[in-house]
Design an enzyme around this catalytic site. Structure first.
Site, PDB file in Angstrom:
ATOM      1  N   VAL A  97       0.660  -1.382   0.029  1.00 46.23           N
ATOM      2  CA  VAL A  97      -0.139  -0.265  -0.191  1.00 46.23           C
ATOM      3  C   VAL A  97       0.383   1.316  -0.138  1.00 46.23           C
ATOM      4  O   VAL A  97       0.993   1.909  -1.065  1.00 46.23           O
ATOM      5  CB  VAL A  97      -0.907   0.134   1.267  1.00 46.23           C
ATOM      6  CG1 VAL A  97      -1.420   1.377   1.476  1.00 46.23           C
ATOM      7  CG2 VAL A  97      -1.890  -1.099   0.910  1.00 46.23           C
ATOM      8  N   CYS A 115      -7.149  -7.820   4.310  1.00 47.41           N
ATOM      9  CA  CYS A 115      -8.415  -6.882   4.328  1.00 47.41           C
ATOM     10  C   CYS A 115      -9.672  -8.024   4.453  1.00 47.41           C
ATOM     11  O   CYS A 115     -10.436  -7.625   5.829  1.00 47.41           O
ATOM     12  CB  CYS A 115      -8.016  -6.263   2.958  1.00 47.41           C
ATOM     13  SG  CYS A 115      -7.362  -4.577   2.611  1.00 47.41           S
ATOM     14  N   THR A 122      -2.552  -3.838   9.448  1.00 50.63           N
ATOM     15  CA  THR A 122      -3.123  -3.831  11.010  1.00 50.63           C
ATOM     16  C   THR A 122      -3.795  -5.033  10.541  1.00 50.63           C
ATOM     17  O   THR A 122      -5.060  -5.335  10.609  1.00 50.63           O
ATOM     18  CB  THR A 122      -4.446  -2.910  11.418  1.00 50.63           C
ATOM     19  OG1 THR A 122      -5.287  -2.540   9.857  1.00 50.63           O
ATOM     20  CG2 THR A 122      -3.663  -1.254  11.838  1.00 50.63           C
ATOM     21  N   THR A 179      -5.804  -0.136   7.932  1.00 43.50           N
ATOM     22  CA  THR A 179      -7.491  -0.220   8.030  1.00 43.50           C
ATOM     23  C   THR A 179      -7.554  -0.776   9.833  1.00 43.50           C
ATOM     24  O   THR A 179      -7.206  -1.484  10.716  1.00 43.50           O
ATOM     25  CB  THR A 179      -7.664  -1.722   7.583  1.00 43.50           C
ATOM     26  OG1 THR A 179      -8.071  -1.329   6.299  1.00 43.50           O
ATOM     27  CG2 THR A 179     -10.002  -2.124   8.156  1.00 43.50           C
TER      28      THR A 179
END
Length: 438
Positions: free
Chosen positions: A22, A265, A90, A125
Site C-alpha cells: 500500500v 483486508c 493492521t 484499516t
C-alpha cells in the site's frame, strides 16, 4: 503560506511511513509531484528499493529505479516532512482480536520525529475510534506536542488492491477526513494531487474509519454466502459455477464467487468491526457467521480432496499431492495470511506432505512464515492428486496435456481440484479424471 502550498512548492516534504503493498505505490505516486520521504523499518526492503527492485511487483523495477522517493530506514528523516501518511498493516492475533502493534509502533516512531505544524494521516484499516483514541495519545506522548494545537490528524482509508493493474490509487475515489474543516481541506487537496478519480470528504474521522471496515466486511459476507452455496450444491451434484453464471443473467444479481478468503483486508477487517461491537455489548451474528464459513474453507477443500482419493481407490496416507499456488490472491507475491496454508496443514493431518509450487510467490517469505520450501513445476510429476489453488497467469495456460503430465501414468483416475474454476470443465469430465471445483 499554508502547508499545501509549501508542499507543492517543495519547501517541505511528505512522508510515507510503511512501504509495503500500500505505502510504496502511494509514495511513488506523490514523488511524481512533490518531495517524498519513504520510511520503513525493514532495512533489507529499503536496500531493495534503493537498488531499483520492487519486491511487491506493484509498480515494477523500472518505476522504482526512476522514482524520486528518498527511501530510508532512518526515522530522523521524518523530521524533514510536515505531512505524514501512515500505511502499516493492521493484522489480527490468533484469537481474532485486533493486533494494533504495527500502527502503535508507527505512531511512536512518528511521534518521536514530529514537528509543529504537521498533519498526520492514517491509512491503516482500523475500527472506528482508533485514530483519535489510540494513535493520537501516542503521538502526543512521544512528541510532547498537543493535537489540535501543534499538529493535526486525518484519516484516509487505503483502497489499493494488491496485484490489480486496473483499480489503482489514481483510479479509485479516495475517502478523506480530518479533525476539523481546515485539516480536511489540506488532506483533500494533497490527495487530489495524485488521485485522478477525486476525493470524497467524509464528515468525520470515525465515519471514514467505519466506511473502510464495512467495505471488506460486505465482501466477506457475500463470499461466505457463495461458499455456503458451493457446499450445498456439491451435495446436490450441481456445479456452482454453472448456477452462478445462470443467476448472473439477472441485472441486479451480485456477481461474487466462492473461494479462499485470505490477505490483509477481507479476512481481517470484519474482526476489527466485531471486536469493537463486542466492547459495546453487541455480539455480531451475520458478520461472524460469514467469518466462520470462510475460515473453514481450507479444511473443507482438504476433506474434499481426501474423499476424492478414496473414491479413486488411492491410499490417503503418503498420497502424492501437488498444490499449485500459495499466495493469498492471483498474480501477487504476498503469502501473508494466505488460506492455502490451511489446506496444506489439514492435508498434513491425513499423513500427506504436499509438493507446493508457486512461481509468483515470495519464496523467502513463505519459508520464514510457514517453513515451506517451494518446488519447481518440473517436480510436479507422478502425482496422485493436484490442487490448482491460485489463478496465477502462469497456470491459466495449462492445457489437458500439461495437466495429465503431472500425474502418475498408472493412475486410472486423476484427482484434480480446480478451486477457482480456471480450466474448461468439459475437458475433464471424463472417466480418467475426478474433477472438482468450488
Amino acid at each position: 503560506m499554508d502547508l499545501y502550498e509549501k508542499i507543492v512548492n517543495g519547501e517541505v516534504k511528505l512522508s510515507l511511513v510503511g512501504l509495503g503493498y500500500v505505502g510504496m505505490p502511494i509514495a511513488v505516486a506523490f514523488a511524481r509531484k512533490i518531495k517524498v520521504v519513504g520510511f520503513d523499518l525493514n532495512e533489507k526492503k529499503i536496500e531493495l528499493y534503493k537498488s531499483g527492485i520492487d519486491p511487491t511487483n506493484e509498480v515494477g523495477d523500472e518505476v522504482i529505479r526512476n522514482t524520486k522517493v528518498e527511501f530510508t530506514a532512518d526515522p530522523a528523516m521524518l523530521r524533514e516532512a510536515k505531512f505524514h501518511i501512515v500505511a502499516v498493516p493492521t493484522p489480527v492475533n490468533d484469537d481474532h482480536t485486533p493486533d494494533l502493534s504495527p500502527v502503535e509502533g508507527a505512531s511512536r516512531i512518528l511521534g518521536q520525529n514530529l514537528t509543529k505544524g504537521s498533519v498526520v494521516v492514517f491509512e491503516s484499516t482500523v475500527y472506528p475510534g482508533v485514530t483519535e483514541e489510540i494513535c493520537v495519545p501516542i503521538l502526543e506522548k512521544e512528541s510532547g506536542l498537543k493535537c489540535g494545537t501543534d499538529f493535526k490528524i486525518g484519516y484516509s482509508p487505503e483502497r489499493i488492491n494488491p496485484g490489480d493493474k486496473v483499480h489503482r490509487l489514481e483510479t479509485i475515489t479516495k475517502i478523506v477526513s480530518g479533525m476539523d474543516e481546515e485539516t480536511l481541506d489540506v488532506v483533500a487537496k494533497i490527495y487530489e494531487l495524485v488521485v485522478d478519480a477525486g476525493v470524497y470528504r467524509a464528515e468525520s474521522i470515525k465515519v471514514a474509519e467505519a466506511a473502510k471496515v464495512i467495505e471488506n466486511s460486505q465482501r466477506d459476507i457475500n463470499i461466505a454466502f457463495m461458499n455456503e452455496l458451493s457446499m450445498i450444491f456439491h451435495k446436490m451434484g450441481i456445479d456452482t459455477k454453472a448456477v452462478l453464471e445462470a443467476a448472473g443473467t439477472k441485472w441486479n444479481f451480485l456477481k461474487f464467487m466462492p473461494g479462499l478468503v485470505g490477505g490483509h483486508c477481507i479476512g481481517v477487517d470484519p474482526y476489527y468491526l466485531t471486536y469493537k461491537a463486542e466492547q459495546l455489548g453487541y455480539h455480531s451474528q451475520i458478520i461472524l457467521s460469514g467469518r466462520r464459513i470462510n475460515d473453514d474453507m481450507g479444511k473443507y477443500v482438504a476433506e474434499s480432496l481426501v474423499k476424492g482419493l478414496i473414491k479413486a481407490d488411492i491410499p490417503v496416507k503418503n498420497a502424492r499431492v501437488a498444490v499449485l499456488g500459495f499466495t493469498f490472491k492471483e498474480n501477487c507475491p504476498d503469502t501473508r495470511n494466505t488460506k492455502v496454508i490451511d489446506i496444506y496443514r489439514e492435508l498434513g493431518e491425513y499423513g500427506i506432505d504436499p509438493v507446493v509450487v508457486d512461481p509468483a510467490a515470495d519464496a523467502d517469505e513463505a519459508k520464514r512464515l510457514y517453513g515451506i520450501t517451494f518446488r519447481s513445476m518440473e517436480d510436479v510429476k507422478d502425482m496422485d492428486a493436484v490442487i490448482i489453488a491460485v489463478a496465477h497467469d502462469q497456470f491459466l495456460s495449462l492445457n489437458r496435456k500439461d495437466i495429465g503430465a503431472f500425474f502418475a501414468p498408472e493412475r486410472e483416475q486423476k484427482v484434480l481440484m480446480d478451486l477457482k474454476g480456471i480450466l474448461d470443465k468439459k475437458e475433464y469430465l471424463t472417466e480418467d479424471y475426478l474433477y472438482w471445483r468450488l
